[in-house]
Design an enzyme around this catalytic site. Structure first.
Site, PDB file in Angstrom:
ATOM      1  N   CYS A   3      -3.869  -6.452  -2.533  1.00 36.48           N
ATOM      2  CA  CYS A   3      -2.460  -6.635  -2.896  1.00 36.48           C
ATOM      3  C   CYS A   3      -1.653  -6.666  -1.609  1.00 36.48           C
ATOM      4  O   CYS A   3      -2.215  -6.910  -0.526  1.00 36.48           O
ATOM      5  CB  CYS A   3      -1.992  -5.547  -3.863  1.00 36.48           C
ATOM      6  SG  CYS A   3      -2.071  -3.853  -3.215  1.00 36.48           S
ATOM      7  N   ARG A   9      -1.233  -1.444  -6.472  1.00 35.63           N
ATOM      8  CA  ARG A   9      -2.134  -2.176  -7.372  1.00 35.63           C
ATOM      9  C   ARG A   9      -3.600  -2.126  -6.961  1.00 35.63           C
ATOM     10  O   ARG A   9      -4.472  -1.772  -7.773  1.00 35.63           O
ATOM     11  CB  ARG A   9      -1.681  -3.647  -7.479  1.00 35.63           C
ATOM     12  CG  ARG A   9      -0.365  -3.814  -8.201  1.00 35.63           C
ATOM     13  CD  ARG A   9       0.219  -5.202  -8.001  1.00 35.63           C
ATOM     14  NE  ARG A   9       0.685  -5.398  -6.625  1.00 35.63           N
ATOM     15  CZ  ARG A   9       1.226  -6.519  -6.153  1.00 35.63           C
ATOM     16  NH1 ARG A   9       1.360  -7.561  -6.963  1.00 35.63           N
ATOM     17  NH2 ARG A   9       1.638  -6.597  -4.906  1.00 35.63           N
ATOM     18  N   ASP A 116       4.140  -6.676  -9.114  1.00 35.60           N
ATOM     19  CA  ASP A 116       4.333  -5.628  -8.112  1.00 35.60           C
ATOM     20  C   ASP A 116       5.172  -4.508  -8.738  1.00 35.60           C
ATOM     21  O   ASP A 116       6.332  -4.727  -9.086  1.00 35.60           O
ATOM     22  CB  ASP A 116       5.056  -6.252  -6.909  1.00 35.60           C
ATOM     23  CG  ASP A 116       5.362  -5.246  -5.806  1.00 35.60           C
ATOM     24  OD1 ASP A 116       5.151  -4.031  -6.028  1.00 35.60           O
ATOM     25  OD2 ASP A 116       5.816  -5.678  -4.740  1.00 35.60           O
TER      26      ASP A 116
HETATM   27  P1  4NP Z   1       1.254  -2.994  -3.705  1.00 33.11           P
HETATM   28  O1  4NP Z   1       2.787  -2.600  -3.877  1.00 33.11           O
HETATM   29  O2  4NP Z   1       1.217  -4.340  -3.006  1.00 33.11           O
HETATM   30  O3  4NP Z   1       0.761  -3.086  -5.116  1.00 33.11           O
HETATM   31  O4  4NP Z   1       0.606  -1.894  -2.898  1.00 33.11           O
HETATM   32  C1  4NP Z   1       3.690  -2.590  -2.824  1.00 33.11           C
HETATM   33  C2  4NP Z   1       3.707  -1.514  -1.958  1.00 33.11           C
HETATM   34  C3  4NP Z   1       4.639  -1.480  -0.923  1.00 33.11           C
HETATM   35  C4  4NP Z   1       5.533  -2.514  -0.761  1.00 33.11           C
HETATM   36  C5  4NP Z   1       5.498  -3.605  -1.626  1.00 33.11           C
HETATM   37  C6  4NP Z   1       4.572  -3.635  -2.649  1.00 33.11           C
HETATM   38  N1  4NP Z   1       6.508  -2.465   0.279  1.00 33.11           N
HETATM   39  O5  4NP Z   1       7.397  -3.342   0.315  1.00 33.11           O
HETATM   40  O6  4NP Z   1       6.447  -1.548   1.124  1.00 33.11           O
END
Ligand code: 4NP
Length: 143
Positions: A3, A9, A116
């Site tokens: 991800c 995720r 997300d």
């Molecule tokens: P992930 O979620 O891609 O599912 O781990 C996110 C975690 C952090 C961020 C964006 C999405 N961020 O902008 O820091």
């Protein structure tokens, strides 16, 4: 399992895959970004996993790298942004062919996204968990 941040995720996807996969499979997760390098999963992911009997709190975030395309046979992207970034990073055509959108395991060709959940509440993480469990069980059944 890939991800963006490797804290919401893909750590869940890793935990669920580890639960259902044969013991001799190597399962891991990473982020297309290195924004959360070495952090543990988001507490909301840890919580929903724990509710469903899976521990993910020992995981640490890392960025995906070229070696991953050598080590792993299948690379699952959570959404089309992760997918495009992985395609760009892939060193050759064989590596590109390893990359798949994970929800295409449930509904092939539809290119559905695992949303997300980062800026939302716990319910978003429950939704993500349920999507991932269905996709992973479907993948395991076929392999
Ligand atoms: P992930 O979620 O891609 O599912 O781990 C996110 C975690 C952090 C961020 C964006 C999405 N961020 O902008 O820091």
């Amino acid at each position: 399992m890939v991800c963006l941040g490797n804290i919401c995720r893909s750590p869940l996807a890793q935990g669920i895959m580890e639960k259902y996969a044969p013991e001799n499979w190597t399962v891991d997760s990473a982020g297309t970004s290195g924004w959360h390098e070495d952090e543990r999963p988001d507490t909301r992911s840890i919580l929903i996993a724990k509710d469903r009997g899976i521990r993910i709190d020992h995981q640490r975030s890392r960025q995906v790298n070229e070696t991953d395309f050598e080590i792993f046979d299948v690379i699952f992207a959570m959404d089309s942004s992760n997918y495009s970034n992985l395609i760009q990073l892939a060193p050759d055509e064989q590596s590109k062919s390893k990359i798949h959108l994970i929800l295409n395991e449930v509904s092939p060709i539809e290119n559905r996204q695992v949303p997300d959940p980062y800026t939302g509440g716990q319910q978003g993480f429950v939704h993500v968990y349920n999507l991932l469990e269905e996709a992973i069980q479907s993948f395991i059944k076929k392999h």
